[in-house]
Design a protein around this motif. Structure first.
Motif: not given
Length: 239
Positions: A178, A220, A223, A226, A228
């Motif tokens: 991220a 966060y 996902s 990632k 997210t």
């Protein structure tokens, strides 16, 4: 005196002998009549004392088998699940960053960190930051890791990125990224309940790149490949 003829005398004597001897012969020479015996026979005695076993069509019932000592000694207590090997922030110093499927900063393959650093032929340097969070991020019961790295390619910019590593038997396996942006240092990272809480510094609209005036707390969730952001809150920051 008249004499009896000798022939007649012999005949008379013969008759007398026959009459006397015949009765005696009849009494002594008569064979006894064989009749049925009143005494029980040997066969009847054996039959009476030894009853004959009558055949039977029934199959004898099987005898119950006794339980094996080995089987009875087996415990029914379920075996305990093997303990998960721990992973610490120190493991990240030798971890791989990025992959061919999830490239870091455009590099086609992973970057091998050595003592928390990597240097490329293009002049870029990647440095693992101190903030790190340990906790179960994917719900498999093992503690994963979320850290921050910064890359500098020789200019004024330093770009920060969050990275997640999965716990594979105590070894960090790269999982997700991220991006946070240029000159946005990370203050702290914690992992709990499948989420990573990251506190980092950033700036508001219209501010210069060197002006950090916001302390942001972002949450966060993993996902796929990632990290997210699901929420964030801002607070004023005065250096």
């Amino acid at each position: 005196m008249r004499r009896i003829p000798s022939a007649l005398t012999a005949l008379t004597l013969l008759c007398l002998l026959a009459a006397c001897g015949g009765g005696q012969a009849e009494q002594s020479g008569a064979a006894p009549t064989v009749g049925p015996s009143a005494e029980p026979s040997t066969a009847s005695v054996l039959n009476a004392t030894t009853p004959e076993a009558s055949p039977t069509s029934e199959t004898p019932a099987p005898q119950p088998k006794s339980a094996s000592p080995t089987a009875s000694a087996i415990s029914t207590t379920p075996a305990a699940a093997p303990a998960k090997k721990p992973m610490t922030c120190a493991h990240l110093a030798q971890a791989r960053l990025g992959s061919s499927k999830v490239p870091y900063n455009g590099y086609p393959d992973y970057l091998p960190l050595a003592d928390g650093q990597w240097s490329g032929e293009d002049g870029a340097t990647v440095t693992l930051q101190k903030p790190c969070g340990i906790g179960d991020l994917d719900g498999d019961g093992a503690d994963d890791a979320v850290g921050a790295v910064a890359i500098n390619s020789g200019g004024t910019g330093t770009f920060y990125t969050l990275a997640a590593w999965r716990n594979s038997g105590g070894t960090p396996t790269f999982r997700a990224l991220a991006d946070l942006g240029d000159r946005t240092p990370v203050v702290s990272i914690t992992v709990a309940d499948g989420r990573a809480t990251v506190v980092w510094l950033t700036r508001g609209p219209g501010r210069g790149m060197a002006e950090l005036n916001i302390k942001r707390t972002s949450v966060y969730k993993l996902s796929g490949s990632k990290l997210t952001e699901v929420s964030h809150t801002d607070a004023p920051y005065n250096p």
